[in-house]
Design an enzyme around this catalytic site. Structure first.
Site, PDB file in Angstrom:
ATOM      1  N   PRO A   2       0.815  -1.217   0.000  1.00 50.73           N
ATOM      2  CA  PRO A   2       0.000   0.000   0.000  1.00 50.73           C
ATOM      3  C   PRO A   2       0.849   1.268   0.000  1.00 50.73           C
ATOM      4  O   PRO A   2       1.957   1.302   0.521  1.00 50.73           O
ATOM      5  CB  PRO A   2      -0.799  -0.122   1.308  1.00 50.73           C
ATOM      6  N   GLU A   3       0.297   2.303  -0.599  1.00 45.44           N
ATOM      7  CA  GLU A   3       0.943   3.613  -0.579  1.00 45.44           C
ATOM      8  C   GLU A   3       0.730   4.257   0.793  1.00 45.44           C
ATOM      9  O   GLU A   3      -0.151   3.866   1.565  1.00 45.44           O
ATOM     10  CB  GLU A   3       0.337   4.507  -1.664  1.00 45.44           C
ATOM     11  N   LYS A  51       4.406   4.025   6.362  1.00 46.84           N
ATOM     12  CA  LYS A  51       3.526   2.891   6.115  1.00 46.84           C
ATOM     13  C   LYS A  51       3.313   2.054   7.380  1.00 46.84           C
ATOM     14  O   LYS A  51       2.851   0.919   7.304  1.00 46.84           O
ATOM     15  CB  LYS A  51       4.095   2.035   4.985  1.00 46.84           C
ATOM     16  N   ASN A 167       4.826   2.058  -5.288  1.00 51.52           N
ATOM     17  CA  ASN A 167       5.083   1.898  -6.719  1.00 51.52           C
ATOM     18  C   ASN A 167       4.162   2.760  -7.583  1.00 51.52           C
ATOM     19  O   ASN A 167       4.560   3.238  -8.643  1.00 51.52           O
ATOM     20  CB  ASN A 167       4.954   0.430  -7.132  1.00 51.52           C
ATOM     21  N   ARG A 252      10.066  -4.385  -8.731  1.00 48.92           N
ATOM     22  CA  ARG A 252       8.704  -3.906  -8.934  1.00 48.92           C
ATOM     23  C   ARG A 252       8.523  -3.584 -10.418  1.00 48.92           C
ATOM     24  O   ARG A 252       9.470  -3.153 -11.091  1.00 48.92           O
ATOM     25  CB  ARG A 252       8.433  -2.634  -8.114  1.00 48.92           C
TER      26      ARG A 252
END
Length: 274
Positions: A2-3, A51, A167, A252
């Site tokens: 998750p961002e 995060k 990402n 990624r």
């Protein structure tokens, strides 16, 4: 993964639901914490740091959780069916009118609130910090500039530089800068602008679950190039290319438009034949 805005929003919602209330159920199902019962503790607040999430209690302890790739916190009314299987639940925190369930939280720790820095002190400035100011920007700039020989896309993902970019935002920041993710940091003009743009994009989505970098909330128009491999760039209609960036478990997918973005790039992945 998750961002940072996803974790920020989860913390904001958990804080609104739990803070100021006493737990009528405080069950932890993580292997290291299965014997811990939090029932009866008061929740003083929930806060995100990059995060990471900290749920703080009135006995001076904090429950740390990290989403990793598949973790999440859900809020329910008592008696509502859960949207994920019960065997995935790692924490159940219930107050009189709300139930917070943490699913697939592989990283959990109960620690003194005064020692939270032990888990997040290595992070760069949190782009969504409520007290963000010139000193945060200066520290982020210092850390980013020190990665001069690193690829910009990888530097953006490095939480030790600045915390919060994943990402999606890495991809979109590079597109909006007009640079490929493989451009070296030392070849990137206006590093302060990189930091400001990253923060602006995160802030623009911090109060909603939907994430847009284009201003459109339509699912097919929300991003410029992210997850648009082999589809037209939304700006110039050139086919968006994709390749991996990073090594091993840190690899990624990277997306870029060869017309809108300048700089080095590897050979793109070929689309699969059907």
């Amino acid at each position: 993964m998750p961002e940072g805005d996803t974790v920020f929003l989860a913390g904001k919602r958990l804080h609104a639901a739990l803070a100021g209330h006493e737990l009528v159920r405080g069950e932890l199902r993580h292997p290291r914490l299965a014997a811990v019962d939090l029932t009866g503790l008061g929740v003083t607040g929930v806060a995100s740091v990059g995060k990471h999430l900290f749920t703080r209690f009135d006995d001076g302890t904090s429950l740390h959780s990290h989403f990793r790739m598949d973790g999440s916190w859900h809020l329910y009314r008592p008696g509502m069916a859960w949207r994920r299987p019960a065997y995935e639940a790692r924490a159940v925190l219930e107050v009189p009118d709300r139930v917070a369930v943490g699913f697939a939280l592989h990283d959990m720790e109960l620690l003194p609130t005064a020692e939270e820095d032990r888990l997040v002190g290595h992070l760069g400035p949190d782009l969504l910090a409520p007290d963000w100011g010139p000193e945060h920007e200066a520290e982020a700039l210092r850390r980013l500039a020190r990665r001069g020989e690193h690829e910009l896309g990888l530097a953006l993902l490095e939480q030790r530089v600045m915390a919060g970019v994943g990402n999606l935002y890495k991809t979109e920041v590079c597109f909006l800068l007009g640079l490929t993710p493989w451009t070296l940091v030392r070849d990137t003009p206006d590093l302060s602008g990189v930091i400001a743009l990253s923060r602006t994009l995160l802030l623009s989505n911090a109060d909603r679950p939907e994430q847009t970098t284009t201003g459109s909330m339509h699912p097919d128009q929300a991003h410029w190039v992210f997850e648009r491999g082999n589809r037209p760039c939304r700006r110039c209609r050139t086919r968006v290319l994709t390749a991996e960036q990073g090594d091993g478990v840190y690899a990624r997918p990277a997306y870029w438009c060869p017309r809108c973005q300048q700089g080095p790039a590897p050979a793109p992945k070929r689309p699969r034949r059907r």
